[in-house]
Design an enzyme around this catalytic site. Structure first.
Site, PDB file in Angstrom:
ATOM      1  N   LYS A  33       0.809  20.038  25.385  1.00  6.59           N
ATOM      2  CA  LYS A  33       0.514  21.409  25.801  1.00  6.59           C
ATOM      3  C   LYS A  33       1.422  21.838  26.957  1.00  6.59           C
ATOM      4  O   LYS A  33       2.032  22.918  26.924  1.00  6.59           O
ATOM      5  CB  LYS A  33      -0.951  21.530  26.213  1.00  6.59           C
ATOM      6  CG  LYS A  33      -1.400  22.948  26.519  1.00  6.59           C
ATOM      7  CD  LYS A  33      -2.900  22.988  26.795  1.00  6.59           C
ATOM      8  CE  LYS A  33      -3.698  22.617  25.560  1.00  6.59           C
ATOM      9  NZ  LYS A  33      -5.160  22.721  25.774  1.00  6.59           N
ATOM     10  N   ARG A  78      -7.043  22.885  31.848  1.00  7.15           N
ATOM     11  CA  ARG A  78      -7.143  22.286  30.516  1.00  7.15           C
ATOM     12  C   ARG A  78      -6.463  20.923  30.489  1.00  7.15           C
ATOM     13  O   ARG A  78      -5.519  20.669  31.224  1.00  7.15           O
ATOM     14  CB  ARG A  78      -6.475  23.179  29.464  1.00  7.15           C
ATOM     15  CG  ARG A  78      -7.176  24.499  29.185  1.00  7.15           C
ATOM     16  CD  ARG A  78      -6.417  25.242  28.083  1.00  7.15           C
ATOM     17  NE  ARG A  78      -7.157  26.410  27.596  1.00  7.15           N
ATOM     18  CZ  ARG A  78      -6.998  27.634  28.057  1.00  7.15           C
ATOM     19  NH1 ARG A  78      -6.162  27.866  29.046  1.00  7.15           N
ATOM     20  NH2 ARG A  78      -7.686  28.641  27.531  1.00  7.15           N
ATOM     21  N   GLY A 114     -10.232  19.305  20.864  1.00  9.31           N
ATOM     22  CA  GLY A 114     -11.638  19.221  21.241  1.00  9.31           C
ATOM     23  C   GLY A 114     -12.059  17.902  21.849  1.00  9.31           C
ATOM     24  O   GLY A 114     -13.224  17.719  22.187  1.00  9.31           O
ATOM     25  N   MET A 156     -10.976  16.445  24.695  1.00 10.49           N
ATOM     26  CA  MET A 156     -11.070  16.425  26.157  1.00 10.49           C
ATOM     27  C   MET A 156     -11.515  17.792  26.651  1.00 10.49           C
ATOM     28  O   MET A 156     -11.871  18.652  25.857  1.00 10.49           O
ATOM     29  CB  MET A 156      -9.749  15.955  26.752  1.00 10.49           C
ATOM     30  CG  MET A 156      -9.486  14.475  26.445  1.00 10.49           C
ATOM     31  SD  MET A 156      -7.906  13.897  27.064  1.00 10.49           S
ATOM     32  CE  MET A 156      -6.780  14.771  26.011  1.00 10.49           C
ATOM     33  N   ARG A 173       1.665  24.445  19.397  1.00 10.25           N
ATOM     34  CA  ARG A 173       1.834  23.017  19.108  1.00 10.25           C
ATOM     35  C   ARG A 173       2.114  22.879  17.618  1.00 10.25           C
ATOM     36  O   ARG A 173       1.785  23.772  16.837  1.00 10.25           O
ATOM     37  CB  ARG A 173       0.579  22.225  19.491  1.00 10.25           C
ATOM     38  CG  ARG A 173      -0.679  22.655  18.758  1.00 10.25           C
ATOM     39  CD  ARG A 173      -1.911  21.997  19.332  1.00 10.25           C
ATOM     40  NE  ARG A 173      -3.139  22.495  18.716  1.00 10.25           N
ATOM     41  CZ  ARG A 173      -4.350  22.287  19.192  1.00 10.25           C
ATOM     42  NH1 ARG A 173      -4.509  21.593  20.296  1.00 10.25           N
ATOM     43  NH2 ARG A 173      -5.418  22.764  18.578  1.00 10.25           N
ATOM     44  N   HIS A 194     -13.797  24.221  15.453  1.00  7.61           N
ATOM     45  CA  HIS A 194     -13.657  22.793  15.732  1.00  7.61           C
ATOM     46  C   HIS A 194     -13.768  21.979  14.451  1.00  7.61           C
ATOM     47  O   HIS A 194     -12.953  21.099  14.170  1.00  7.61           O
ATOM     48  CB  HIS A 194     -14.734  22.351  16.735  1.00  7.61           C
ATOM     49  CG  HIS A 194     -14.780  20.865  16.941  1.00  7.61           C
ATOM     50  ND1 HIS A 194     -15.627  20.047  16.226  1.00  7.61           N
ATOM     51  CD2 HIS A 194     -14.074  20.049  17.753  1.00  7.61           C
ATOM     52  CE1 HIS A 194     -15.446  18.801  16.602  1.00  7.61           C
ATOM     53  NE2 HIS A 194     -14.511  18.768  17.530  1.00  7.61           N
ATOM     54  N   ARG A 230      -2.903 -12.075  -8.948  1.00 10.65           N
ATOM     55  CA  ARG A 230      -3.805 -13.185  -8.616  1.00 10.65           C
ATOM     56  C   ARG A 230      -4.468 -13.664  -9.908  1.00 10.65           C
ATOM     57  O   ARG A 230      -5.315 -12.959 -10.469  1.00 10.65           O
ATOM     58  CB  ARG A 230      -4.851 -12.734  -7.603  1.00 10.65           C
ATOM     59  CG  ARG A 230      -4.278 -12.428  -6.238  1.00 10.65           C
ATOM     60  CD  ARG A 230      -5.190 -11.552  -5.428  1.00 10.65           C
ATOM     61  NE  ARG A 230      -5.107 -10.171  -5.899  1.00 10.65           N
ATOM     62  CZ  ARG A 230      -4.953  -9.116  -5.107  1.00 10.65           C
ATOM     63  NH1 ARG A 230      -4.871  -9.263  -3.812  1.00 10.65           N
ATOM     64  NH2 ARG A 230      -4.885  -7.911  -5.614  1.00 10.65           N
ATOM     65  N   GLU A 266       2.401 -18.996   3.693  1.00 12.67           N
ATOM     66  CA  GLU A 266       1.149 -18.559   4.315  1.00 12.67           C
ATOM     67  C   GLU A 266       0.588 -19.596   5.271  1.00 12.67           C
ATOM     68  O   GLU A 266      -0.486 -19.401   5.850  1.00 12.67           O
ATOM     69  CB  GLU A 266       0.122 -18.218   3.236  1.00 12.67           C
ATOM     70  CG  GLU A 266      -0.068 -19.324   2.208  1.00 12.67           C
ATOM     71  CD  GLU A 266      -0.836 -18.878   0.980  1.00 12.67           C
ATOM     72  OE1 GLU A 266      -1.751 -18.042   1.138  1.00 12.67           O
ATOM     73  OE2 GLU A 266      -0.543 -19.370  -0.122  1.00 12.67           O
ATOM     74  N   SER A 317       7.550 -15.368  -0.617  1.00 13.42           N
ATOM     75  CA  SER A 317       6.682 -14.204  -0.440  1.00 13.42           C
ATOM     76  C   SER A 317       5.695 -14.545   0.667  1.00 13.42           C
ATOM     77  O   SER A 317       4.938 -15.517   0.541  1.00 13.42           O
ATOM     78  CB  SER A 317       5.939 -13.872  -1.736  1.00 13.42           C
ATOM     79  OG  SER A 317       5.084 -12.769  -1.533  1.00 13.42           O
ATOM     80  N   CYS A 331       3.400  -9.961   0.523  1.00 17.49           N
ATOM     81  CA  CYS A 331       2.376  -9.543  -0.442  1.00 17.49           C
ATOM     82  C   CYS A 331       0.979  -9.458   0.174  1.00 17.49           C
ATOM     83  O   CYS A 331       0.003  -9.212  -0.526  1.00 17.49           O
ATOM     84  CB  CYS A 331       2.352 -10.457  -1.648  1.00 17.49           C
ATOM     85  SG  CYS A 331       1.940 -12.170  -1.265  1.00 17.49           S
ATOM     86  N   TYR A 377      11.642  -6.697  -0.328  1.00 15.38           N
ATOM     87  CA  TYR A 377      10.571  -5.807  -0.799  1.00 15.38           C
ATOM     88  C   TYR A 377       9.294  -6.042  -0.012  1.00 15.38           C
ATOM     89  O   TYR A 377       9.128  -7.075   0.649  1.00 15.38           O
ATOM     90  CB  TYR A 377      10.300  -6.026  -2.298  1.00 15.38           C
ATOM     91  CG  TYR A 377       9.704  -7.376  -2.643  1.00 15.38           C
ATOM     92  CD1 TYR A 377       8.316  -7.588  -2.593  1.00 15.38           C
ATOM     93  CD2 TYR A 377      10.510  -8.458  -2.999  1.00 15.38           C
ATOM     94  CE1 TYR A 377       7.766  -8.813  -2.895  1.00 15.38           C
ATOM     95  CE2 TYR A 377       9.967  -9.696  -3.293  1.00 15.38           C
ATOM     96  CZ  TYR A 377       8.593  -9.867  -3.239  1.00 15.38           C
ATOM     97  OH  TYR A 377       8.043 -11.102  -3.526  1.00 15.38           O
TER      98      TYR A 377
END
Length: 910
Positions: free
Chosen positions: A32, A103, A112, A114, A376, A490, A596, A779, A798, A865, A885
């Site tokens: 602001k 403000r 809304g 604050m 804004r 609001h 899987r 993993e 992977s 993955c 990827y």
């Protein structure tokens, strides 16, 4: 933090076409404050003022009130003098008073969340001077009662804390309205307003034990501290967590000269958007109120009127108002104040062209003079976000890279939600009509209080109007419905930011909080009753309405095409069925990064054979059971390969421990014993034998395949046979067989040997071959450390970040819910590591594993993955790590594609 020297600039002035700051300083001045400075510098009529920096807020949180006020005092006093000079008024003067607004303003828009105080500087003497100066007693006393009400709530802590609390100021006003038999605040007489002021001050004395402060400087410092405190208010904290904003940003404080929209019929206030925030349509729109202040519009206390004639006609059509009645009683600003509308239109056009983005503006008309209070980049729905970016690109206001960077990847999820089935809509019973504040389709059970949004699985939060305190409930609800408020209330603004379906201003609704009822045309609906909201039309529908999958817009397809132009890291999908594979391919997936195989074994006709295999005491018995599973598994792979014709498909071999497949209930154990013609005790003994104290670290993954190689043999045969069968039909399969849970090089070598020997047997039987890869899922931390050794044999890596995160942190994902929320609340962790990749810890294992693997095999294919494959910041990390990827769930493929393209653009601009 050490005390900062006084030479640091904490106060930045703006006004009269000059400014100390500009729009690039949002981190320091908040969004602001930065935009107020920018507007002032480019000649937009902005009420003069100053901004106290976000750094001062951080100092306040660390050093306390006394130290920070000492830093600020001199600069603030000089900045007030600057406002006085520009406005020709004096702060605290009884005859020619300057009133100010205070403000908040964080670096990102938090509508809304604050606090705001208007009309600051009034007291019993100043109000008389204001009345005399303006010749408008009603305006002066209306401003005073508003000030006491806002200051009492924001600074003195008199806001209701729950739905059971009563706002003392609202209670006083409602009592007076009943006594006077009036409905609106604008119907109060001057004497009414004077009575309210004194009653409000009495309420403050009773609640706080102190008189309402009359010294304007005391009022100002109280408001500044209150705005600082609001950064750590409950709703601001929740909003930050919801959006992932850091707690240490702090908020700026914006102090401006008051301009008044409540000075009579030649004054007003409003909110406008340079484009439609719901659809992205390039149409100027907004709402205004005559003789009102800005908070009246967003609070939804009075339903506002439309700014443009076109918008007013659309509103009348939705609200079932005749055109003659509309033009007389609900005129647009364009019709009522054509000169003001023309000036406003010019400013909105100038600001959009200046910022190159859709703007959300607040304005006030004071006695025929237009002031712009704020601009804004406007909150918008996912659909509007895409359309606006692509339209601005076509208009030449932004380039292709900027168009992509304008997209918030996670908001694309909104475009993939189901919509109402048109056939079902035709049969639906529409009970009322409101304003289509935020598009979408929502079906749920009525709840009337935000803190009860969890009461049912799917809820529609139904309120007279919402307030910032309702934020958590709004986030949890499927849809939001309000009786009051307009398209800039609001409820509307916050719902659009959340991508939540919302209908506002449904005036036909009679909501009774006490009895928890909603009445429409004498029909009563109760808490728990089902209703549906069509956020695109404003229709409120009785009961449930069937939904269908959405069709994606032309702009969405254009955006996805644009991602391919810049992205160098592909996006695959995690898919276990042909249906999921096809859906992901339609979204642009370049293959499957994880299938899987265990999910395929839980169907009724398969689980029996799987259990027979587990219960078999010999290799021969296990092989016989696996022979039953082979054609089923082969059929599964054929369906997936066909859906991904020509694209790679990574298939993970059986991963979970065997105890997950056996029955644990006595009835199902007995049924299995009967089917297999063995004793119940034999089944019980096997179940007990398979029990593990820590299954995640037990007999699973490659350990299972190495102790029961016949499982790996069957799965490999099913994969290769499926690919060869499809080859005969002209369908190209590219299987990548992935060995799970490898921790040592020898574990992988053992599995790779079984896979390749089995594949060669199938090739001999078919007298044909296909290309395939054998790789592993990294993993286990040790696998990342030993990646250079494993890469001697593996064709690809992977990273399975779900298990890697569990093992790196030592957290069980299934049990972390007991402490993770507390860790996040206390700041021990800033994000949930199972949702957002831990780049400092787990990420370093990934980087190390990638680097070490490629030190052995430079062209090693590397991907991810885990669930992090669809989370934007994690996708960017993967790109910067050099992955080929990422793989994610089908409906997150578009999100990952945009994140991948953005990562490439950001890396190229460094």
């Amino acid at each position: 933090m050490e005390v900062l020297e006084d030479i640091r600039t904490r106060v930045y002035r703006f006004g009269n076409k000059t400014a100390d700051g500009n729009s690039t300083m949002k981190n320091l001045l908040g969004g602001k404050g930065a935009n107020l400075a920018e507007m002032s510098a480019i000649g937009i009529p902005v009420p003069p003022g100053f901004t106290i920096s976000t750094e001062a807020c951080t100092e306040y949180n660390e050093l306390g009130e006394e130290a920070v006020l000492a830093f600020l005092k001199e600069d603030v006093e000089k900045a007030i003098e600057n406002i006085e000079d520009i406005m020709g008024t004096t702060f605290g003067d009884n005859e020619n008073p300057l009133l100010i607004s205070v403000r908040s303003g964080a670096r990102v828009s938090m509508p809304g969340m604050m606090d705001t105080v208007l009309n600051l500087g009034l007291n019993d003497e100043v109000v008389k001077g204001l009345a005399a100066k303006t010749g408008n007693d009603r305006f002066a006393w209306d401003s005073y009662r508003r000030f006491i009400q806002m200051y009492g709530g924001v600074v003195l802590g008199m806001k209701p804390e729950s739905k059971d609390d009563i706002d003392p100021f609202e209670e006083i006003m409602e009592h007076l309205k009943e006594k006077r038999e009036i409905q609106l605040d604008t119907q109060f007489t001057v004497q009414d307003l004077k009575d309210l002021v004194y009653d409000f001050k009495d309420a403050v004395k009773k609640r706080t034990g102190h008189d309402f402060p009359s010294d304007p400087w005391q009022q100002l410092w109280g408001a500044v501290i209150a705005v600082f405190n609001s950064w750590n208010g409950n709703r601001a904290i929740y909003y930050r967590k919801m959006n992932g904003y850091p707690a240490d940003w702090g908020t700026a404080v914006n102090v401006q000269a008051m301009v008044y929209g409540n000075m009579g019929e030649n004054s007003g206030t409003g909110v406008c958007f340079t484009r439609d925030a719901g659809t992205g349509e390039n149409v100027f729109n907004g709402e205004y109120l005559i003789n009102a202040q800005g908070e009246d519009v967003v609070a939804g206390v009075r339903t506002p009127q439309q700014i443009t004639k076109l918008g007013s006609e659309r509103w009348a059509e939705l609200a079932k108002v005749e055109e003659t009645d509309r033009a007389e009683n609900y005129p647009s600003l364009e019709e009522l104040m054509p000169s003001m509308y023309k000036e406003l239109f010019e400013y909105q056009n100038k600001l959009e062209n200046h910022y190159h983005d859709m703007q959300d503006m607040e304005f006030t008309i004071q006695d025929g003079k237009l002031w712009i209070l704020q601009t804004r980049n406007g909150k918008r729905t996912g659909a509007a976000m895409v359309k606006i970016a692509m339209d601005l690109l076509k208009q030449g206001l932004i380039d292709e890279k900027e168009a992509l960077l304008r997209i918030e990847p996670n908001k694309l999820d909104e475009l993939l939600h189901p919509v109402f089935d048109p056939k079902a809509i035709k049969r639906a019973h529409i009970i009322a009509q409101g304003l289509p504040a935020s598009p979408g389709a929502a079906t749920g059970q009525i709840v009337f209080f935000a803190d009860e949004a969890k009461k049912f699985r799917n809820t529609i939060l139904t309120r007279i109007e919402t307030s910032p305190e309702d934020l958590e409930g709004m986030n949890l609800a499927k849809g939001i419905l309000t009786a009051r408020g307009g398209m800039t209330s609001h409820a509307a603004v916050v719902a659009r930011g959340m991508g939540k379906c919302c209908i506002s201003g449904a005036g036909a609704l009679k909501i009774d909080y006490k009895n928890r009822t909603l009445t429409v045309d004498d029909k009563e609906y109760h808490e728990g009753d089902w209703i549906s909201l069509n956020g695109s039309t404003g229709n409120i529908i009785e009961g449930k309405v069937a939904t269908i999958e959405p069709t994606l817009s032309g702009e969405f397809a254009e955006l996805m095409k644009l991602t391919d132009k810049f992205s160098t890291m592909e996006v695959r999908t995690n898919a276990d069925t042909p249906k999921d594979a096809k859906a992901a391919r339609n979204f642009g997936a370049k293959g499957i990064g994880l299938t899987r195989t265990e999910h395929m074994f839980f169907e009724v006709d398969r689980i029996k054979a799987m259990r027979e295999m587990i219960l078999a005491d010999t290799v021969k018995g296990r092989k016989q059971a696996l022979e039953e599973l082979l054609p089923m598994q082969r059929e599964d792979f054929e369906g997936i390969f066909e859906a991904m014709d020509g694209l790679p498909v990574t298939i993970r071999l059986l991963d979970p421990p065997l105890h997950e497949f056996v029955p644990h209930q006595l009835a199902t154990q007995k049924e299995l014993a009967d089917d297999m013609h063995i004793s119940l005790s034999a089944v019980k003994n096997k179940v007990a034998e398979l029990h593990e104290f820590n299954p995640m670290l037990g007999h699973r993954g490659c350990r299972l395949g190495n102790t029961y190689p016949e499982i790996t043999e069957m799965q490999t045969r099913a994969i290769i046979e499926a690919a060869l069968n499809l080859k005969e039909k002209g369908i190209v399969s590219k299987p990548e067989i992935m060995v799970p849970l490898v921790g040592t090089m020898n574990e992988f070598i053992e599995q790779e040997t079984i896979i390749r020997e089995t594949a060669n047997k199938v090739f001999e039987e078919y007298n044909d071959t296909i290309e395939y890869l054998v790789g592993t899922m990294i993993e286990i931390p040790r696998a990342a450390l030993m990646a250079d050794k494993i890469a001697e044999y593996a064709d690809f890596f992977s990273f399975g970040t779900n298990d890697l995160t569990q093992l790196a942190f030592g957290y069980s994902r299934d049990d972390a819910g007991k402490f993770l929320p507390i860790y996040l609340e206390k700041g021990i962790l800033t994000v949930d590591p199972f949702e957002v990749l831990d780049q400092e810890g787990v990420g370093q294992l990934i980087k190390m594993g990638t680097e070490r693997g490629r030190s052995t095999k430079p062209n090693l294919k590397v991907g991810i993955c885990g669930e992090h494959g669809g989370e934007p910041s994690s996708v960017e990390f993967c790109y910067n790590t050099g992955m080929n990827y990422v793989s994610c769930s089908p409906f997150r493929v578009p999100i990952a594609r945009v994140a991948s393209a953005q990562a490439a653009i950001k890396a190229g601009s460094k």
